[in-house]
Design an enzyme around this catalytic site. Structure first.
Site, short mmCIF file in Angstrom:
data_model
loop_
_atom_site.label_atom_id
_atom_site.label_comp_id
_atom_site.label_asym_id
_atom_site.label_seq_id
_atom_site.Cartn_x
_atom_site.Cartn_y
_atom_site.Cartn_z
N GLN A 51 -23.00 7.11 -38.92
CA GLN A 51 -23.32 7.22 -37.49
C GLN A 51 -24.31 6.13 -37.06
O GLN A 51 -24.43 5.86 -35.87
CB GLN A 51 -23.90 8.59 -37.17
N CYS A 89 -21.87 16.61 -31.25
CA CYS A 89 -22.14 15.53 -32.19
C CYS A 89 -22.85 14.39 -31.45
O CYS A 89 -22.47 14.06 -30.33
CB CYS A 89 -20.83 15.03 -32.79
N LEU A 90 -23.83 13.81 -32.10
CA LEU A 90 -24.55 12.69 -31.49
C LEU A 90 -23.62 11.49 -31.27
O LEU A 90 -23.88 10.65 -30.42
CB LEU A 90 -25.74 12.29 -32.37
N HIS A 131 -20.20 19.63 -41.15
CA HIS A 131 -20.05 18.62 -40.10
C HIS A 131 -20.50 17.24 -40.59
O HIS A 131 -19.78 16.25 -40.45
CB HIS A 131 -20.88 19.06 -38.89
N GLU A 132 -21.69 17.18 -41.19
CA GLU A 132 -22.24 15.89 -41.61
C GLU A 132 -21.48 15.31 -42.80
O GLU A 132 -21.25 14.10 -42.86
CB GLU A 132 -23.73 16.01 -41.92
N HIS A 135 -18.41 13.45 -41.87
CA HIS A 135 -18.64 12.07 -41.42
C HIS A 135 -18.51 11.08 -42.58
O HIS A 135 -18.06 9.95 -42.39
CB HIS A 135 -20.05 11.92 -40.83
#
Length: 167
Positions: A51, A89-90, A131-132, A135
């Site tokens: 990210q 999500c960012l 979630h992370e 990524h």
């Protein structure tokens, strides 16, 4: 430490599989510290290295006890149950969706010095782990939801649910 730019959906780094960390050195420590500062500035509960444009298997998660977990080369080793909840999500600003995740998750990871450890969590922490870590394999939560809601639609949905609960 520095706040790094958070990449948004459409950036190629968010769709790539990240490489394992093999050097536990100052460069890694700076990345972890920058990610912690970036996450604090953004007001999120988790951040993965891709990210911020770094294709390494590094994740920061704030668990339900408000502890900041530094997860290097993390992997899910156990999970149980199921929860269906709202995620944002960012890297997908202004949009949210409902996603099914395990209720409890245990991860194995290394700390910034390369020492192995395990962490586990339920509810939001379990959701955040899943979630992370997704990524790190080039996936966004948007692949798992049927519909994305903007803030106005989400407000309407929440108002509607509140009304139904009062009836």
């Amino acid at each position: 430490m520095a706040v790094r730019e958070i990449l948004t959906r459409g950036e190629s780094a968010l769709t790539k599989v990240c490489h394992p960390v093999t050097k536990f050195d100052q460069k890694l420590w700076d990345l972890i510290d920058d990610m912690k500062e970036t996450l604090a500035e953004a007001g999120g509960v988790g951040l993965a290295a891709p990210q911020v444009g770094i294709l390494r298997r590094v994740v920061i998660v704030i668990n339900e006890a408000d502890e900041v977990l530094e997860l290097v080369n993390p992997e899910i080793v156990a999970q149980q149950g199921e929860q269906d909840g709202l995620e944002g999500c960012l890297s997908v600003p202004g949009l949210w969706g409902f996603v099914k995740r395990p209720e409890w998750v245990k991860v194995k990871a290394q700390d910034r010095f390369g020492r192995e450890y395990e962490a586990e969590g339920t509810g939001l922490t379990a959701r955040c782990f899943c979630h992370e870590l997704a990524h790190l394999d080039g996936h966004l939560y948007t692949e798992l939801t049927d519909k994305l809601y903007n803030s106005e639609e989400l407000d309407e949905l929440m108002d509607q649910q509140a009304e139904e609960e009062q009836e």
